[in-house]
Write a protein that holds these residues in place. Structure first.
Motif, short mmCIF file in Angstrom:
data_model
loop_
_atom_site.label_atom_id
_atom_site.label_comp_id
_atom_site.label_asym_id
_atom_site.label_seq_id
_atom_site.Cartn_x
_atom_site.Cartn_y
_atom_site.Cartn_z
N LEU A 38 0.85 -1.21 0.05
CA LEU A 38 0.16 0.08 -0.14
C LEU A 38 0.89 1.10 0.19
O LEU A 38 0.48 2.16 -0.77
N GLY A 39 1.88 1.30 0.83
CA GLY A 39 3.08 2.58 0.73
C GLY A 39 3.61 2.53 -0.59
O GLY A 39 3.61 3.67 -1.26
N ARG A 40 4.00 1.61 -1.43
CA ARG A 40 4.42 1.73 -2.65
C ARG A 40 3.36 2.10 -3.47
O ARG A 40 3.65 3.00 -4.54
N ALA A 41 2.23 1.90 -3.53
CA ALA A 41 1.05 2.15 -4.24
C ALA A 41 0.92 3.73 -4.08
O ALA A 41 0.79 4.53 -4.78
N ARG A 42 0.85 4.26 -2.71
CA ARG A 42 0.67 5.63 -2.29
C ARG A 42 1.90 6.19 -2.86
O ARG A 42 1.52 7.41 -3.38
N TYR A 43 3.01 5.93 -2.83
CA TYR A 43 4.11 6.40 -3.52
C TYR A 43 4.16 6.78 -4.81
O TYR A 43 4.19 7.97 -5.38
N SER A 44 3.63 5.58 -5.67
CA SER A 44 3.46 5.85 -7.07
C SER A 44 2.39 6.96 -7.28
O SER A 44 2.64 7.46 -8.49
N ALA A 45 1.32 6.79 -6.55
CA ALA A 45 0.39 7.89 -6.91
C ALA A 45 0.93 9.47 -6.42
O ALA A 45 0.00 10.33 -6.71
N GLY A 46 1.87 9.47 -5.81
CA GLY A 46 2.54 10.80 -5.45
C GLY A 46 1.90 11.30 -3.99
O GLY A 46 2.03 12.45 -3.63
N ASP A 47 1.34 10.33 -3.32
CA ASP A 47 0.75 10.69 -2.03
C ASP A 47 2.03 10.38 -0.98
O ASP A 47 1.81 9.29 -0.29
N TYR A 48 3.10 11.17 -1.09
CA TYR A 48 4.10 10.91 -0.19
C TYR A 48 3.76 10.62 1.37
O TYR A 48 4.56 9.81 1.90
N PRO A 49 3.08 11.66 2.08
CA PRO A 49 3.02 11.59 3.43
C PRO A 49 2.18 10.28 3.76
O PRO A 49 2.67 9.53 4.73
#
Length: 164
Positions: A38-49
């Motif tokens: 999920l963290g990787r998906a959030r990162y890929s979507a640009g939601d770094y926090p």
């Protein structure tokens, strides 16, 4: 799979559902893996926090259950999210920690990711020579492992930075 085709919202939804299942069933390793993905998906979507938050949770669980292999793997993605937030010195320290762990655990593919992260730090800091040297190290590992997509990505980065 959805993350690989760029559908990050659908990937995050699927991973959140999986996370709930793992939590309800008490499967800590599954929970930590779902958090890391999920963290990787959030990162890929640009939601770094959000990526930092869930990756930190994953790392905490991996440490508690003694899953050093997974901790070393997830540490690279946590470092990338920290770097994306602009905390470059902290990210470099995390990449160096991941590198040491991945070398100790003999995980060359994750070692190469750590080396790439260190290269990115140096390139962003304006130290092209160091950045290129680390990219070459990553490239050699990827070549040894036959990781063609990674080879192409790093070769493109090298061509860009060596031409400067």
């Amino acid at each position: 799979m959805r993350e690989h085709i760029g559908d990050y919202p659908a990937a995050a939804d699927a991973l959140a559902r999986a996370l709930g299942i793992f939590r309800r069933s008490g499967q800590r390793l599954g929970e930590a893996n779902a958090l890391a993905d999920l963290g990787r998906a959030r990162y890929s979507a640009g939601d770094y926090p959000a990526a930092v938050d869930v990756l930190a949770q994953a790392l905490e669980i991996f440490r508690r259950i003694g899953s050093r292999d997974n901790e070393a793997w997830a540490l690279n993605y946590y470092a990338a999210a920290i770097a994306a937030l602009g905390e470059r010195p902290r990210a470099l320290a995390l990449y160096q920690q991941a590198l040491a762990m991945n070398r100790e655990l003999r995980k060359p593919d994750d070692e190469a990711l750590s080396v790439e992260g260190i290269a990115e730090h140096h390139l962003t800091a304006g130290d092209s020579a160091q950045g290129v040297a680390y990219l070459r190290q990553a490239l050699e590992i990827y070549k040894r492992l036959g990781m063609h997509a990674n080879i192409e990505r790093v070769q493109a980065q090298l061509a860009e930075h060596e031409a400067q």
